[in-house]
Design an enzyme around this catalytic site. Structure first.
Site, short mmCIF file in Angstrom:
data_model
loop_
_atom_site.label_atom_id
_atom_site.label_comp_id
_atom_site.label_asym_id
_atom_site.label_seq_id
_atom_site.Cartn_x
_atom_site.Cartn_y
_atom_site.Cartn_z
N GLY A 48 0.85 -1.20 0.00
CA GLY A 48 0.00 0.00 0.00
C GLY A 48 0.88 1.24 0.00
O GLY A 48 1.57 1.50 -0.99
N SER A 115 6.75 -4.36 -1.36
CA SER A 115 6.33 -3.03 -1.79
C SER A 115 6.39 -2.08 -0.59
O SER A 115 7.44 -1.94 0.02
CB SER A 115 4.94 -3.12 -2.43
OG SER A 115 4.62 -1.93 -3.11
N TRP A 116 5.28 -1.42 -0.25
CA TRP A 116 5.28 -0.59 0.96
C TRP A 116 5.68 -1.42 2.18
O TRP A 116 6.33 -0.92 3.09
CB TRP A 116 3.91 0.06 1.18
CG TRP A 116 3.72 0.53 2.59
CD1 TRP A 116 2.92 -0.04 3.55
CD2 TRP A 116 4.38 1.64 3.22
NE1 TRP A 116 3.04 0.65 4.74
CE2 TRP A 116 3.93 1.69 4.56
CE3 TRP A 116 5.31 2.59 2.78
CZ2 TRP A 116 4.36 2.65 5.47
CZ3 TRP A 116 5.75 3.55 3.69
CH2 TRP A 116 5.27 3.58 5.00
N ASP A 270 9.83 -4.03 -13.01
CA ASP A 270 8.96 -3.43 -12.00
C ASP A 270 8.83 -1.95 -12.31
O ASP A 270 9.79 -1.19 -12.19
CB ASP A 270 9.58 -3.64 -10.62
CG ASP A 270 8.67 -3.20 -9.48
OD1 ASP A 270 7.81 -2.34 -9.70
OD2 ASP A 270 8.85 -3.71 -8.36
N HIS A 298 6.04 -6.18 -10.62
CA HIS A 298 6.09 -5.81 -9.20
C HIS A 298 5.42 -6.82 -8.27
O HIS A 298 5.89 -7.03 -7.16
CB HIS A 298 5.41 -4.43 -9.04
CG HIS A 298 5.41 -3.91 -7.64
ND1 HIS A 298 6.57 -3.50 -7.00
CD2 HIS A 298 4.40 -3.72 -6.75
CE1 HIS A 298 6.27 -3.07 -5.79
NE2 HIS A 298 4.96 -3.20 -5.60
#
Length: 318
Positions: A48, A115-116, A270, A298
């Site tokens: 996120g 990711s986040w 990505d 990604h």
């Protein structure tokens, strides 16, 4: 098993415990524990910011060898209040992870983030290195201005120009270059006043660009009102505030990861988070192993990325 056979996710598994954990500040986090009680402890940090955990995330770990905590971060998924940006920052989340660790009585655990979630995992490990046994990181996002600008100013826009045009049109700001600020103005009011089409436009830009090939189901899910509002509100809140990091903070403080082994997995193509992020982190963290996955974008569900992640969790379980 031959090393050239792609590893897949483990079979579906149900939590052996779930509930809500009050972290204060008016927030209560949904959590679940999966695998074998008392086995190797691990915590999974979702992306996120603003997304949430999903059943597939449980399957990245061998349930016979891991005891995994998964939770929805503040404002996300089944945590309450939904889509809240009050008392919600990177450092609130880092503190939440540590509160959960202490509550469970775990001395050290493997921290897994994509990711986040990779950003959050690095920030947590740099603040509490003594409680991290290993790191498994995917799709590195450093939370710095360069990374944010790549995806929301210039970079990804050159690779997905037609999607970028839709993203810009949703806030109708001719000549304005700071689209994060433009979206944030429209999304940061009360939850029940959020313009849904603006939230959907923000969420759709991400959904349309994160995988190597188009994924209509991911784009459909991104348009669901509850998901779109949480992702759009929380991401714009974090990115408008530079994720509460000092310039290049995570790389500058990477020396605090010394002694922590880790695996970095990143797709060659990505678009959301440029592979240069993974390379720079690897150069700053000698104990890390970097796995650049050819023919991948990604998301963790792409076969080559799934393979490397499962191999990593298996390695640390052993």
């Amino acid at each position: 098993m031959s090393s050239d056979v792609l590893r897949r996710l483990y079979p579906e598994v149900e939590p052996y415990e779930s509930g809500h954990f009050d972290v204060g500040d008016g927030h209560s986090l949904y959590y679940e524990r999966c695998g074998t009680p008392g086995a190797k402890p691990a915590v999974f940090l979702h992306g996120g910011p603003g997304a949430g955990i999903a059943p597939a995330h449980r399957r990245l770990f061998d349930p016979a060898r891991y005891d995994v905590l998964l939770f929805d971060q503040r404002g996300c998924g089944r945590s309450v209040p939904h889509a809240s940006i009050e008392n919600n920052s990177t450092w609130h989340l880092v503190t939440d992870i540590e509160r959960l660790r202490a509550h469970l009585g775990i001395e050290q655990w493997l921290v897994f983030g994509g990711s986040w979630g990779s950003t959050l995992a690095i920030a947590y490990a740099e603040r509490y290195p003594e409680h991290v046994s290993a790191l498994v990181l995917r799709g590195i996002f450093l939370g710095d201005r360069a990374s944010i600008d790549w995806f929301y100013r210039f970079g990804a826009s050159e690779i997905f120009p037609e999607e970028w045009a839709k993203f810009r049109r949703a806030v109708d700001t001719p000549g304005e270059e700071d689209l994060i600020a433009a979206y944030y103005r429209r999304l940061s009011g009360p939850v029940d006043s959020v313009p849904l089409e603006v939230a959907r436009a923000w969420s759709r830009w991400e959904a349309a660009t994160v995988s190597l090939l188009p994924d209509t189901e991911r784009e459909r899910q991104s348009a669901e009102a509850r998901n779109a509002i949480a992702v759009a509100r929380i991401e714009t809140h974090f990115f408008a505030n530079d994720c509460w990091f000092e310039p290049e903070q995570l790389l500058r403080e990477a020396s605090r990861l010394a002694g922590i082994p880790g695996v970095i997995v990143h797709g060659r193509y990505d678009i959301c988070c440029a592979p240069g992020n993974a390379w720079k982190l690897h150069q700053s963290w000698p104990q890390s192993t970097l796995r650049i996955v050819e023919g991948a974008g990604h998301v963790f569900s792409e076969p080559g990325i799934t393979n490397e992640l499962v191999r990593a969790t298996d390695m640390f379980a052993a």
